[in-house]
Scaffold this motif. Structure first.
Motif, PDB file in Angstrom:
ATOM      1  N   HIS A 185     -74.111  13.918  46.321  1.00 31.76           N
ATOM      2  CA  HIS A 185     -72.859  12.887  46.531  1.00 31.76           C
ATOM      3  C   HIS A 185     -72.794  12.165  45.143  1.00 31.76           C
ATOM      4  O   HIS A 185     -71.614  11.748  44.676  1.00 31.76           O
ATOM      5  N   ALA A 186     -74.114  11.563  44.687  1.00 30.69           N
ATOM      6  CA  ALA A 186     -73.730  10.772  43.551  1.00 30.69           C
ATOM      7  C   ALA A 186     -73.276  11.585  42.229  1.00 30.69           C
ATOM      8  O   ALA A 186     -72.410  11.231  41.403  1.00 30.69           O
ATOM      9  N   ARG A 187     -73.960  12.754  41.951  1.00 33.28           N
ATOM     10  CA  ARG A 187     -73.430  13.763  41.191  1.00 33.28           C
ATOM     11  C   ARG A 187     -72.176  14.029  41.054  1.00 33.28           C
ATOM     12  O   ARG A 187     -71.504  14.139  40.208  1.00 33.28           O
ATOM     13  N   ARG A 188     -71.668  14.284  42.367  1.00 33.16           N
ATOM     14  CA  ARG A 188     -70.220  14.890  42.608  1.00 33.16           C
ATOM     15  C   ARG A 188     -69.085  13.668  42.214  1.00 33.16           C
ATOM     16  O   ARG A 188     -68.247  14.043  41.704  1.00 33.16           O
ATOM     17  N   THR A 189     -69.576  12.591  42.655  1.00 33.56           N
ATOM     18  CA  THR A 189     -68.346  11.333  42.862  1.00 33.56           C
ATOM     19  C   THR A 189     -68.901  10.442  41.659  1.00 33.56           C
ATOM     20  O   THR A 189     -67.822   9.578  41.382  1.00 33.56           O
ATOM     21  N   GLY A 190     -69.853  10.456  40.936  1.00 29.52           N
ATOM     22  CA  GLY A 190     -70.212   9.532  39.859  1.00 29.52           C
ATOM     23  C   GLY A 190     -70.722   8.137  40.561  1.00 29.52           C
ATOM     24  O   GLY A 190     -70.824   7.198  39.647  1.00 29.52           O
ATOM     25  N   ALA A 191     -70.705   8.168  41.713  1.00 32.92           N
ATOM     26  CA  ALA A 191     -71.223   6.782  42.513  1.00 32.92           C
ATOM     27  C   ALA A 191     -72.764   6.546  42.053  1.00 32.92           C
ATOM     28  O   ALA A 191     -73.494   7.698  41.706  1.00 32.92           O
ATOM     29  N   ILE A 192     -73.281   5.498  41.848  1.00 33.17           N
ATOM     30  CA  ILE A 192     -74.807   5.010  41.974  1.00 33.17           C
ATOM     31  C   ILE A 192     -75.336   5.031  43.180  1.00 33.17           C
ATOM     32  O   ILE A 192     -74.715   4.371  44.207  1.00 33.17           O
ATOM     33  N   VAL A 193     -76.358   5.655  43.579  1.00 28.08           N
ATOM     34  CA  VAL A 193     -76.905   5.704  44.751  1.00 28.08           C
ATOM     35  C   VAL A 193     -78.371   4.994  44.660  1.00 28.08           C
ATOM     36  O   VAL A 193     -79.137   5.492  43.936  1.00 28.08           O
ATOM     37  N   LEU A 194     -78.652   3.916  45.254  1.00 29.12           N
ATOM     38  CA  LEU A 194     -79.867   3.089  45.282  1.00 29.12           C
ATOM     39  C   LEU A 194     -80.479   3.175  46.764  1.00 29.12           C
ATOM     40  O   LEU A 194     -79.731   2.892  47.631  1.00 29.12           O
ATOM     41  N   LEU A 195     -81.624   3.983  46.601  1.00 24.66           N
ATOM     42  CA  LEU A 195     -82.168   4.016  48.142  1.00 24.66           C
ATOM     43  C   LEU A 195     -83.734   3.573  48.188  1.00 24.66           C
ATOM     44  O   LEU A 195     -84.387   4.090  47.340  1.00 24.66           O
TER      45      LEU A 195
END
Ligand SMILES: Nc1ncnc2c1ncn2[C@@H]1O[C@H](COP(=O)(O)OP(=O)(O)OP(=O)(O)O)[C@@H](O)[C@H]1O
Length: 257
Positions: A185-195
């Motif tokens: 999802h991060a790669r596809r949308t450019g969102a930053i995902v912090l987990l």
């Protein structure tokens, strides 16, 4: 871009500062795992970055805008937060709960457009929650609910997604699947995902970048490979009983155990 600018997080006395003077930059599309032992400060940091807790000093900037100063509506559009707490949703079906992810974008009547509905549908599929979309949210198992909350965050299409120990209720295949889908999802949308996660092995395999909290107020940032090779992972997690082996890339029981 997410930028921590001299950020200090924590509480008033007696606990006081948990992490001090953090300087970190994260580019769009990054999947970042926040790791550290119990009490190291993962939740405190993630709550501060979500705007749920005031910083003790410095700033967290999302696209140069101070997260703490964002209006609630702006924050709701740009940042999605998934925590382990179970939100009570009496009478709501799963697809209603996921649709709430679109609420910051709908007008005052809360009516979903065709685009909103498409995003909800895609998010349910991505999170593997499509098969129980019509069931009542409150009737689901812990793992199923967690998938729904991830779907809601995905439907929100945020610039920053913050997830605190969300894999805790998932079985092993479920954890791998969920972490892989968040990275995709991060790669596809450019969102930053912090987990944040206690799944060290999986995080070190999947993260683009790791924020490693050493439990003494320090934060090391790097790729899993560099943090392992530089001994940071061992310093953060080794005990008398278990040691991280940089060559094997996993924990081993120490010889005397
Ligand atoms: N509401 C609070 N008030 C005061 N101190 C707190 C509060 N919440 C957490 N702390 C303290 O802040 C420190 C960091 O806690 P935090 O929950 O951020 O750690 P964590 O890395 O998320 O831990 P865990 O893996 O156990 O969830 C701990 O010393 C904890 O006791």
């Amino acid at each position: 871009m997410l930028r921590l600018n001299d950020l200090s997080v924590g509480y008033g006395a007696p606990r006081g500062t948990v992490l001090a003077h953090l300087e970190v930059e994260v580019g769009p599309g990054s999947f970042v795992c926040v790791l550290g032992r119990n009490g190291a400060g993962k939740s405190t940091l993630l709550r501060t970055l979500s705007g749920l807790q005031a910083a003790l000093g410095g700033h967290a900037l999302l696209e140069a805008e101070d997260i703490a100063a964002m209006r609630p509506q702006t924050r709701a559009r740009r940042i999605a937060v998934v925590l382990t707490e179970r939100p009570a949703s009496p009478g709501l079906a799963v697809d209603d709960v996921v649709s709430l992810g679109r609420q910051p974008f709908t007008g005052w009547q809360g009516r979903l457009t065709a685009d909103d509905r498409a995003r909800v549908h895609t998010a349910l599929e991505m999170a593997g929650a499509q098969s129980f979309a019509t069931r009542l949210f409150d009737d689901l198992s812990d793992g199923e609910r967690q998938r729904v909350m991830i779907a809601r965050a995905v439907a929100q299409s945020p610039q920053l997604m913050v997830l605190d120990e969300i894999t805790a209720f998932l079985d092993l295949p479920g954890r791998v699947e969920v972490m892989a889908l968040l990275r995709a999802h991060a790669r596809r949308t450019g969102a930053i995902v912090l987990l944040s996660s206690h799944d060290l092995d999986l995080s070190l395999q999947l993260a683009d970048s790791v924020w490693l909290l050493d439990g003494r107020g320090g934060l090391a940032v790097g790729t899993p490979e560099t943090l392992i090779a530089d001994g940071h992972v061992g310093r953060a997690f080794d005990t008398n009983a278990v040691r991280f082996s940089p060559t094997l890339g996993r924990f081993d029981l120490a010889a005397q155990v």
